[in-house]
Design a protein around this motif. Sequence first.
Motif, PDB file in Angstrom:
ATOM      1  N   GLY A 199      -1.109 100.685  97.717  1.00 53.71           N
ATOM      2  CA  GLY A 199      -1.685 101.260  96.508  1.00 53.71           C
ATOM      3  C   GLY A 199      -0.943 100.833  95.255  1.00 53.71           C
ATOM      4  N   MET A 200       0.384 100.779  95.332  1.00 53.71           N
ATOM      5  CA  MET A 200       1.161 100.327  94.179  1.00 53.71           C
ATOM      6  C   MET A 200       0.879  98.863  93.857  1.00 53.71           C
ATOM      7  N   PHE A 201       0.787  98.026  94.894  1.00 55.21           N
ATOM      8  CA  PHE A 201       0.489  96.613  94.665  1.00 55.21           C
ATOM      9  C   PHE A 201      -0.907  96.431  94.078  1.00 55.21           C
ATOM     10  N   ILE A 202      -1.880  97.222  94.560  1.00 55.78           N
ATOM     11  CA  ILE A 202      -3.235  97.127  94.036  1.00 55.78           C
ATOM     12  C   ILE A 202      -3.258  97.543  92.568  1.00 55.78           C
ATOM     13  N   GLY A 203      -2.589  98.658  92.257  1.00 56.54           N
ATOM     14  CA  GLY A 203      -2.541  99.109  90.869  1.00 56.54           C
ATOM     15  C   GLY A 203      -1.878  98.090  89.965  1.00 56.54           C
ATOM     16  N   MET A 204      -0.749  97.522  90.417  1.00 56.31           N
ATOM     17  CA  MET A 204      -0.069  96.509  89.608  1.00 56.31           C
ATOM     18  C   MET A 204      -0.929  95.258  89.449  1.00 56.31           C
ATOM     19  N   GLY A 205      -1.616  94.846  90.540  1.00 56.53           N
ATOM     20  CA  GLY A 205      -2.443  93.651  90.463  1.00 56.53           C
ATOM     21  C   GLY A 205      -3.590  93.793  89.474  1.00 56.53           C
ATOM     22  N   LEU A 206      -4.278  94.943  89.531  1.00 49.38           N
ATOM     23  CA  LEU A 206      -5.381  95.163  88.599  1.00 49.38           C
ATOM     24  C   LEU A 206      -4.873  95.280  87.163  1.00 49.38           C
ATOM     25  N   ALA A 207      -3.734  95.974  86.984  1.00 47.28           N
ATOM     26  CA  ALA A 207      -3.185  96.125  85.633  1.00 47.28           C
ATOM     27  C   ALA A 207      -2.769  94.774  85.061  1.00 47.28           C
ATOM     28  N   PHE A 208      -2.127  93.937  85.868  1.00 47.43           N
ATOM     29  CA  PHE A 208      -1.715  92.620  85.381  1.00 47.43           C
ATOM     30  C   PHE A 208      -2.927  91.720  85.137  1.00 47.43           C
ATOM     31  N   GLY A 209      -3.959  91.848  85.976  1.00 42.84           N
ATOM     32  CA  GLY A 209      -5.165  91.058  85.761  1.00 42.84           C
ATOM     33  C   GLY A 209      -5.851  91.399  84.448  1.00 42.84           C
ATOM     34  N   LEU A 210      -6.002  92.704  84.185  1.00 43.99           N
ATOM     35  CA  LEU A 210      -6.593  93.114  82.912  1.00 43.99           C
ATOM     36  C   LEU A 210      -5.657  92.816  81.749  1.00 43.99           C
ATOM     37  N   GLY A 211      -4.352  92.874  82.003  1.00 46.72           N
ATOM     38  CA  GLY A 211      -3.399  92.505  80.957  1.00 46.72           C
ATOM     39  C   GLY A 211      -3.517  91.034  80.581  1.00 46.72           C
ATOM     40  N   ALA A 212      -3.760  90.188  81.585  1.00 47.47           N
ATOM     41  CA  ALA A 212      -3.974  88.764  81.289  1.00 47.47           C
ATOM     42  C   ALA A 212      -5.242  88.564  80.463  1.00 47.47           C
ATOM     43  N   LEU A 213      -6.258  89.395  80.732  1.00 42.55           N
ATOM     44  CA  LEU A 213      -7.488  89.312  79.952  1.00 42.55           C
ATOM     45  C   LEU A 213      -7.239  89.708  78.495  1.00 42.55           C
ATOM     46  N   ILE A 214      -6.427  90.760  78.297  1.00 38.28           N
ATOM     47  CA  ILE A 214      -6.081  91.180  76.936  1.00 38.28           C
ATOM     48  C   ILE A 214      -5.281  90.083  76.229  1.00 38.28           C
ATOM     49  N   TYR A 215      -4.378  89.447  76.957  1.00 39.17           N
ATOM     50  CA  TYR A 215      -3.597  88.357  76.365  1.00 39.17           C
ATOM     51  C   TYR A 215      -4.510  87.205  75.941  1.00 39.17           C
ATOM     52  N   ALA A 216      -5.537  86.926  76.760  1.00 37.80           N
ATOM     53  CA  ALA A 216      -6.501  85.882  76.390  1.00 37.80           C
ATOM     54  C   ALA A 216      -7.260  86.272  75.122  1.00 37.80           C
ATOM     55  N   ASN A 217      -7.560  87.575  74.962  1.00 35.76           N
ATOM     56  CA  ASN A 217      -8.218  88.024  73.735  1.00 35.76           C
ATOM     57  C   ASN A 217      -7.312  87.836  72.530  1.00 35.76           C
ATOM     58  N   VAL A 218      -6.022  88.075  72.727  1.00 40.69           N
ATOM     59  CA  VAL A 218      -5.077  87.879  71.623  1.00 40.69           C
ATOM     60  C   VAL A 218      -5.019  86.411  71.232  1.00 40.69           C
ATOM     61  N   ARG A 219      -4.979  85.537  72.206  1.00 38.42           N
ATOM     62  CA  ARG A 219      -4.901  84.108  71.917  1.00 38.42           C
ATOM     63  C   ARG A 219      -6.177  83.607  71.241  1.00 38.42           C
ATOM     64  N   SER A 220      -7.325  84.142  71.642  1.00 36.98           N
ATOM     65  CA  SER A 220      -8.601  83.687  71.065  1.00 36.98           C
ATOM     66  C   SER A 220      -9.026  84.490  69.843  1.00 36.98           C
ATOM     67  N   GLU A 221      -8.155  85.436  69.433  1.00 38.74           N
ATOM     68  CA  GLU A 221      -8.423  86.270  68.260  1.00 38.74           C
ATOM     69  C   GLU A 221      -9.750  87.039  68.379  1.00 38.74           C
ATOM     70  N   SER A 222      -9.999  87.532  69.578  1.00 40.30           N
ATOM     71  CA  SER A 222     -11.194  88.358  69.827  1.00 40.30           C
ATOM     72  C   SER A 222     -10.772  89.748  70.293  1.00 40.30           C
ATOM     73  N   LEU A 223      -9.910  90.376  69.493  1.00 39.40           N
ATOM     74  CA  LEU A 223      -9.358  91.662  69.889  1.00 39.40           C
ATOM     75  C   LEU A 223     -10.429  92.744  69.983  1.00 39.40           C
ATOM     76  N   TRP A 224     -11.490  92.632  69.240  1.00 43.81           N
ATOM     77  CA  TRP A 224     -12.531  93.663  69.244  1.00 43.81           C
ATOM     78  C   TRP A 224     -13.227  93.765  70.591  1.00 43.81           C
ATOM     79  N   LEU A 225     -13.082  92.737  71.445  1.00 45.30           N
ATOM     80  CA  LEU A 225     -13.701  92.771  72.763  1.00 45.30           C
ATOM     81  C   LEU A 225     -12.910  93.593  73.780  1.00 45.30           C
ATOM     82  N   ILE A 226     -11.662  93.941  73.478  1.00 48.32           N
ATOM     83  CA  ILE A 226     -10.807  94.607  74.454  1.00 48.32           C
ATOM     84  C   ILE A 226     -11.398  95.934  74.922  1.00 48.32           C
ATOM     85  N   PRO A 227     -11.800  96.870  74.033  1.00 48.15           N
ATOM     86  CA  PRO A 227     -12.380  98.126  74.533  1.00 48.15           C
ATOM     87  C   PRO A 227     -13.631  97.908  75.377  1.00 48.15           C
ATOM     88  N   ALA A 228     -14.509  96.980  74.955  1.00 45.93           N
ATOM     89  CA  ALA A 228     -15.726  96.720  75.720  1.00 45.93           C
ATOM     90  C   ALA A 228     -15.409  96.137  77.095  1.00 45.93           C
TER      91      ALA A 228
END
Length: 555
Positions: free
Chosen positions: A498-527
């Motif tokens: 369960g801890m590994f699953i939680g960390m994996g999903l959190a890091f995966g979504l964190g990578a998505l947020i980082y991609a939004n930061v790099r592409s300057e599309s921060l408004w997409l994060i909540p959606a």
Amino acid sequence: MRSRFWTLYRTLLNDHYGFSAAKFYYIKKRQRTWEPILIVAGVTPAVVMAVIFIWKMTEQLFMAGLAFGQPHLALLNGALLVALAGLFFGFFSVLSTFYFSTDLPVLVPLPLRSREILGAKFGVVLTGQYAINLFILLPLWLRYGLLAGVGLGYVLSAVVVFFALPLLPLAAASLLAVLLMRVVNVSRHKDKLALVGGLLLLVVMVGFQFWLQNSLGSGDPDLVMEQLLSRADGIIKAAGRIFPPSVWAAQAMAYAHTWRGWLNLAYLAAASALALFVLFLLGERVFLQSVLAGMEGTRGSGRARQVRLDERSRSPLATLASLERKLFVRHPGFALNGLVGYVLVPAMALLPLFGQSMQNNPFELLALDRLPSFVVVGGIALYYMFMTGMSMIPATTFSREGKHLWIIRSLPLSIEEIIAAKVLGAQVVNTIGCLLGVVPIAFIMGWAVWEVVLGSVLGILLATALAGFLVLFDLRKPMLDWVNPIKAVKSNLNALVGMFIGMGLAFGLGALIYANVRSESLWLIPAELLGAALVLGLLVGALIRRWAPRLWTRI
């Protein structure tokens, strides 16, 4: 007596770690052989990375200390690490093993002395601590030995230090646990007091270490460093103020070929022996009495208490969710292991305020006050999701029932309703715990109210979907044959996955947020986070409807 103690120790060790059960299932019956394979496959990469990290860190500390003529700074770092970990985590292990294991009603009527039961249980906890220390210290000491070109005296000192080093912090943790339970067991609210006392003790230990670290750096930094370098092993002794025996351990191994090393080794051995003597001297008088007090009912105040029956009807979902929450929070064996993260985060954020040293605040060092608003929202949401897995509440919900699982099975409720109630109960605890960490950090960092509210809403949705999957995962193969409640939580494969699953999903979504930061599309994060919560929730709901009834009838 020696044979009786050794037999008791082996029995408790086997019962605590389940060696016979593992041998029976995995070797004799050849059932569930995939479980140890999965554990090894999941843990091996983390072990390899940790060993590489320790190996490189030891080399860096050796070179840094060598510049000041104190290369054994690496040895001090290792001794401090295992000692503080032993005191920190040892307290919870001792408290659970000594007072909340289900073997106590069997042991107390046996013709065993108090110190025999105390010593055997202490030995079980100590054995686990030795295994952890071996994993940390072996690569550290090996790398130091290769760099320093040590001889036989270093090896002999290392053997003595290895066996003596965890005795002092673990004996101190045991003394704290024995004294705490002797006090709280006189009250009918002993479970609540044990939980509150354990959490307060945790905050005190963290605060004490913070104070020691800050007291080292007071004054002019150049003057402090000049004073440390002007004294023999000045940096070693200053850093060792957190735990002075760590200095003895480091110097015993660094100067193993001289009388100074053997003198420090004698200090460490004498202090460890003294700690054990005090523990067993006090335990002989207090331990069994506190155990018996915990088994007996309290006399109360002598006044008649009026009990009012609440005739208001409640839905089965709300009732079972409330029961799930209360059983977890009020059981110190579960709560002290699952709620540690919720306490540490606000403690780390608020403690620097009392010392007026915000520059040492770890959250200030992360520059959390300069993040874009939508990144703050995403970070808060991922924190909720991450803590759902780290708390181990949903991933062990059926396992914690143990032999009382039949009570839930006898209820006129479907498994879908039971899962929904357990998810609700777990998320009430998770939401309150996360708010305790988010609110003080938001206040310190100056985050806007809407950022905290939006991040919390998205986080609750993500965490609830993850909790549903973790509850279903625990239903697949719950651990029901535990004796020590800590085993149902910390030694549970479902909790680890369960801890590994939680960390994996959190890091995966964190990578998505980082991609939004790099592409300057921060408004997409909540959606994106809302979409991820909906997709995960629908997927988990489908899995529950498909698999949960079959798994429930198979138990």
